[in-house]
Design a protein around this motif. Structure first.
Motif, short mmCIF file in Angstrom:
data_model
loop_
_atom_site.label_atom_id
_atom_site.label_comp_id
_atom_site.label_asym_id
_atom_site.label_seq_id
_atom_site.Cartn_x
_atom_site.Cartn_y
_atom_site.Cartn_z
N ARG A 1 2.57 2.75 -3.15
CA ARG A 1 1.60 3.50 -4.13
C ARG A 1 1.16 4.87 -3.52
N LEU A 2 1.06 5.04 -2.35
CA LEU A 2 0.96 6.56 -1.63
C LEU A 2 2.25 7.22 -1.92
N VAL B 1 0.91 -1.33 0.13
CA VAL B 1 0.05 0.03 0.18
C VAL B 1 0.71 1.20 -0.16
#
Length: 446
Positions: A414-415, A411
């Motif tokens: 991607r941020l 995750v």
């Protein structure tokens, strides 16, 4: 503030595949053997230990300012490990101050763009270096051997001593310093500059001044692929562009040298690798393992196959932050480059700050009379105050950037990529390189 003049760049002929350009100082001339330090070191001589970028630059700065200097290198030739080095704006200001910037500009073309992609080749963001800092930045990739040779070439040949390993250095209160060689010779001198790298014998003898090396949690493989001509370089490696590829806990990069060669690297989170030089085939295999999660956007296999064995290396990424505004040396003994402030390569600033060290050191020492011990010690302390604060700031920023680039998991990367794509202010991307160390005679002005 000093700004390098624009130049009309000239290309240079591509070397034969797998062959390196002739080194000017690769080894002593058999007809002109390297002098033993005992024949040139006097009580008024500043001894520089280490013939890499930091040592050659420091010796040149001292020579340019009229300081008697002896450059002692433990091997049979000046060191140029690492194959290629990124040189940024602060480095070019220092090289101009040392008088060698223009010659290097003629051989190595300017880089113009920065491009960041995902492993599958999809674009995260791309911008021109001219978009950073109001267009005042300069970046080039230079072969380390060429940089070291350019720094050493102006030095009198008789002040360079090969096969002269420094094993210890100490201050002689009221007089100067002593330097001890591996052959047991002990020589009195004015001061000692330890520019002998991360495993510095001079730094070890001081017993203080910086923290122990800290493993950053990731390792790197580096190489220089030789495709023979610019036309043969894979189209996924655009010319004049610094290409970064980000993944989860892994990244890679490729930078063309402009002559058919491409400097490249891979980085991945891992246990700390064993010290020592890894076999070339192991380096190639490790590089491919680093980017196994990537798709077709990174031609690492092509780069690894096209890299001569001698250009391949694998290393742990480590650093040690110098204390701010304090001495990292003692008395008439000081440090420069990686011996003083080893930093991660995430900003490409290790060699650049070492060049700054040289200019500041030369300027400070030139203001102290050779026979004035207290003035010499004060000059070294002034140099360290300026450069320890500067090096610490760069080292910390480099570590933070590396930690962000090496974030793992499904995750958070991607941020990170989304922030890079839309929110990151590229105009400030090179703020750390917008630094002027001044000239050999005057400090920089705001």
């Amino acid at each position: 503030m000093h700004r390098p003049p624009p130049l009309a760049l000239r290309g240079r002929p591509a070397p034969a595949p797998g062959r390196q350009p002739r080194r000017a100082f690769a080894a002593p001339d058999p007809q002109s053997p390297s002098p033993h330090p005992s024949t040139i070191v006097t009580p008024d001589t500043v001894v520089v230990a280490g013939g890499g970028i930091a040592g050659a630059a420091a010796a040149l700065a001292l020579h340019r300012t009229g300081v008697s200097v002896a450059l002692l290198e433990r091997t049979g030739g000046l060191r140029a490990e690492g194959s290629a080095i990124g040189t940024w704006t602060n480095a070019w200001r220092a090289l101009d101050a040392l008088g060698v910037g223009d010659g290097l500009r003629e051989k190595w073309p300017a880089l113009e763009k920065i491009k960041i992609t995902k492993g599958d080749g999809s674009l995260i963001r791309q911008w021109a270096i001219a978009d950073c800092g109001d267009g005042r930045h300069e970046s080039r990739l230079v072969m380390r051997a060429d940089l070291v040779d350019a720094l050493a070439a102006p030095l009198p040949r008789e002040c360079i001593c090969f096969d002269s390993r420094v094993v210890a250095a100490a201050t002689t209160p009221g007089l100067g310093a002593t330097v001890t060689l591996a052959d047991g010779t002990t020589l009195p001198c004015r001061a000692v500059v330890g520019a002998d790298g991360v495993g510095s014998a001079v730094a070890a003898g001081l017993g203080k001044g910086r923290a122990s090396l800290r493993y950053a949690g990731y390792a790197a493989v580096r190489g220089v692929a030789d495709f023979g001509s610019p036309a043969a370089v894979p189209p996924t490696i655009p010319r004049s562009t610094i290409s970064f590829i980000y993944g989860a806990g892994a990244r890679a990069g490729a930078i063309p040298l402009g002559d058919g060669r491409v400097y490249w690297f891979t980085v991945a989170n891992s246990a700390e690798p064993a010290p020592g030089r890894a076999p070339p085939d192991e380096c190639r295999a490790t590089a491919l393992a680093h980017v196994a999660q990537f798709g077709g956007g990174v031609p690492v296999a092509d780069l690894a196959r096209a890299s001569p064995d001698a250009t391949l290396s694998r290393a742990a990424v480590s650093d040690a932050w110098p204390a701010a505004a304090t001495r990292w040396g003692a008395g008439a003994v000081t440090l420069a480059g990686d011996a003083a402030h080893p930093m991660t390569p995430n900003l490409g600033q290790g060699g650049c700050v070492a060049l700054e060290d040289a200019v500041v050191l030369g300027r400070c020492l030139s203001r102290a009379a050779p026979g004035d011990f207290e003035a010499t010690v004060a000059a070294l302390a002034a140099y360290e105050r300026a450069q320890s604060t500067r090096a610490r700031a760069v080292a910390i920023k480099s570590a933070v950037i590396g930690a962000a680039a090496q974030i793992g998991g499904p995750v958070v990367p991607r941020l990170r990529d989304a922030v890079l794509a839309t929110l990151y202010p590229v105009s400030h991307f090179l703020d750390h390189a917008d630094y002027d160390c001044g000239t050999l005679t005057a400090e920089a002005t705001p």
